[in-house]
Write an enzyme that holds these catalytic residues in place. Structure first.
Site, PDB file in Angstrom:
ATOM      1  N   SER A 110      21.524  -6.700 -11.278  1.00 38.87           N
ATOM      2  CA  SER A 110      22.021  -5.495 -11.945  1.00 38.87           C
ATOM      3  C   SER A 110      23.504  -5.687 -12.248  1.00 38.87           C
ATOM      4  O   SER A 110      24.249  -6.188 -11.413  1.00 38.87           O
ATOM      5  CB  SER A 110      21.856  -4.274 -11.022  1.00 38.87           C
ATOM      6  OG  SER A 110      22.635  -3.180 -11.515  1.00 38.87           O
ATOM      7  N   ASP A 139       2.212  -3.866  -3.162  1.00 40.17           N
ATOM      8  CA  ASP A 139       3.525  -4.282  -2.663  1.00 40.17           C
ATOM      9  C   ASP A 139       4.075  -5.463  -3.450  1.00 40.17           C
ATOM     10  O   ASP A 139       3.680  -6.613  -3.218  1.00 40.17           O
ATOM     11  CB  ASP A 139       3.387  -4.656  -1.164  1.00 40.17           C
ATOM     12  CG  ASP A 139       4.697  -5.117  -0.581  1.00 40.17           C
ATOM     13  OD1 ASP A 139       4.675  -5.662   0.548  1.00 40.17           O
ATOM     14  OD2 ASP A 139       5.736  -4.965  -1.231  1.00 40.17           O
TER      15      ASP A 139
HETATM   16  C1  LIG Z   1       8.541  -3.300   4.710  1.00 44.88           C
HETATM   17  C2  LIG Z   1       7.587  -3.553   3.552  1.00 44.88           C
HETATM   18  C3  LIG Z   1       6.222  -4.097   4.018  1.00 44.88           C
HETATM   19  C4  LIG Z   1       5.548  -3.028   4.857  1.00 44.88           C
HETATM   20  C5  LIG Z   1       4.921  -1.947   4.221  1.00 44.88           C
HETATM   21  C6  LIG Z   1       4.308  -0.955   4.994  1.00 44.88           C
HETATM   22  C7  LIG Z   1       4.333  -1.034   6.374  1.00 44.88           C
HETATM   23  C8  LIG Z   1       3.714   0.087   7.205  1.00 44.88           C
HETATM   24  C9  LIG Z   1       2.380   0.531   6.629  1.00 44.88           C
HETATM   25  C10 LIG Z   1       3.499  -0.337   8.637  1.00 44.88           C
HETATM   26  C11 LIG Z   1       4.684   1.262   7.199  1.00 44.88           C
HETATM   27  C12 LIG Z   1       4.955  -2.107   6.998  1.00 44.88           C
HETATM   28  C13 LIG Z   1       5.576  -3.101   6.243  1.00 44.88           C
HETATM   29  C14 LIG Z   1       8.253  -4.473   2.528  1.00 44.88           C
HETATM   30  N1  LIG Z   1       7.310  -4.815   1.471  1.00 44.88           N
HETATM   31  N2  LIG Z   1       7.826  -5.642   0.466  1.00 44.88           N
HETATM   32  C15 LIG Z   1       8.807  -5.732   3.152  1.00 44.88           C
HETATM   33  N3  LIG Z   1       8.091  -6.780   3.527  1.00 44.88           N
HETATM   34  N4  LIG Z   1       8.981  -7.674   4.008  1.00 44.88           N
HETATM   35  N5  LIG Z   1      10.222  -7.191   3.894  1.00 44.88           N
HETATM   36  N6  LIG Z   1      10.120  -5.982   3.344  1.00 44.88           N
HETATM   37  C16 LIG Z   1      11.278  -5.155   2.999  1.00 44.88           C
HETATM   38  C17 LIG Z   1      12.159  -4.902   4.186  1.00 44.88           C
HETATM   39  C18 LIG Z   1      12.141  -3.644   4.758  1.00 44.88           C
HETATM   40  C19 LIG Z   1      12.951  -3.343   5.862  1.00 44.88           C
HETATM   41  C20 LIG Z   1      13.768  -4.339   6.371  1.00 44.88           C
HETATM   42  C21 LIG Z   1      13.758  -5.586   5.807  1.00 44.88           C
HETATM   43  C22 LIG Z   1      12.964  -5.903   4.701  1.00 44.88           C
HETATM   44  O1  LIG Z   1      14.617  -6.374   6.497  1.00 44.88           O
HETATM   45  C23 LIG Z   1      15.178  -5.587   7.544  1.00 44.88           C
HETATM   46  O2  LIG Z   1      14.657  -4.278   7.419  1.00 44.88           O
END
Ligand SMILES: C[C@H](Cc1ccc(C(C)(C)C)cc1)[C@H](NN)c1nnnn1Cc1ccc2c(c1)OCO2
Length: 331
Positions: A198, A34
């Protein structure tokens, strides 16, 4: 030194997992690399039974090289409100024959239901910048920051594919993995993310290029492509069946709508990366439906643009931590 590991997509390319070896003797877990976070955490034997659902657990007590970092702890909350927390051990970690002998491994004591529900995912390898690592009282370096001094080159690359295994390489650039040239853009790491600008976008081959700078992050850990509202409207406005469906929480359109255009985003000095329209019909909204949830959605809930897997799988990307820049290439 260099390393290379295959990454495998789960269904709908919702995430890409890679095998990682921890401890002595080696315990193999499937982890989610990630670039949008900076904690290396794993499901562990410290968890309550109720939080485990088929995941492989790291057992520090079964590793002769594990040392507990007494008094250290961690807790992370992700943007989708999922979270995890626990204790910290130092142990040896190998990813694709690249070994870091003293990696801070964050062993989970607690995970939210979203992580429990994902039985294939045994944890995350955060390859953002270490300044946003959550370990207390002193934050810890990422796997890449620990490995970097020993690498041939201070870079790692991501080659994600649509519905097929791809590859992460560490310490070198495989010139056979991309076509044309790599265009490098500067990264601002002050927020701990791979943030870049970008120069704009284009909808379809006939649309004009929109010179509207888009500030965002390259994030292998986010499934979708989260772009400014105006860009979403320009794209979905070109698809006959598209609409914003509040009940689905985003744009949907008929999966086989032949009016679906490709989406191009600018990287720098004239280069554009083409995301095939097919990548943007992300997933059927339910098995009986002919409509798909869009792979591009608005970033209004996030506050910044996220170039997630939908975009990244259309390119070969160089994460150059040595020079704080991103390299983009077609493939
Ligand atoms: C979501 C992933 C982190 C994650 C990965 C996998 C999972 C599961 C395995 C349980 C499926 C949960 C979590 C992302 N990684 N950089 C992340 N980590 N922190 N922010 N983001 C991106 C974001 C994603 C969705 C939003 C968001 C911001 O703000 C509002 O909605």
């Amino acid at each position: 030194d260099r390393g290379s590991v295959q990454n495998s997509p789960k269904s709908y390319d919702v995430e890409y997992l890679m095998p990682v070896s921890l401890g002595t003797p080696a315990q193999q877990l499937n982890l989610d690399l990630d670039t949008g976070s900076s904690d290396f955490w794993v499901f562990s034997t410290l968890l309550k039974e109720s939080m485990i659902n088929g995941q492989t657990l790291y057992d520090p007590n079964a590793s002769t090289t594990a040392d507990k970092m007494e008094g250290y702890s961690w807790k992370i909350t992700y943007g989708d409100q999922s979270y995890s927390s626990g204790d910290v051990y130092v142990d040896t970690v190998t990813i694709g024959d690249l070994t870091v002998s003293t990696q801070a491994v964050e062993a989970a004591r607690e995970v939210s239901e979203e992580f429990t529900a994902d039985s294939d995912n045994d944890g995350l390898v955060g390859l953002g910048f270490g300044i946003i690592n959550t370990v207390m009282p002193y934050k810890q370096k990422t796997f890449f920051e620990k490995a970097m001094p020993g690498l041939d080159s201070p870079v790692f690359t991501a080659d994600l594919k649509s519905g097929a295994p791809g590859r992460y390489n560490f310490g070198y650039i495989d010139d056979g993995a991309y076509t044309g040239n790599i265009t490098y853009v500067p990264v601002n790491s002050s927020d701990g993310f791979w943030s870049w600008v970008s120069p704009g976008f284009q909808v379809g081959t006939t649309g004009s290029f929109n010179n509207t700078r888009i500030h965002g992050i390259a994030d292998t850990g986010t499934t979708l492509l989260l772009l400014p509202e105006g860009v979403c409207e320009a794209f979905y406005g070109r698809i006959a069946s598209a609409k914003y469906d509040a009940s689905q929480g985003g744009y949907t359109f008929e999966c086989n709508d032949s009016t679906t255009p490709d989406f191009y985003f600018g990287t720098g000095n004239g280069q554009m990366i083409r995301i095939p329209g097919s990548y943007l019909a992300y997933s059927k909204i339910d098995t009986s439906s002919l409509r798909c949830f869009g792979g591009m959605q608005s970033d209004s809930g996030v506050g910044f643009t996220i170039w997630g897997d939908i975009a990244l799988k259309a390119a070969f990307i160089v994460f150059d931590q040595g020079s704080e820049r991103l390299g983009w290439a077609e493939k």
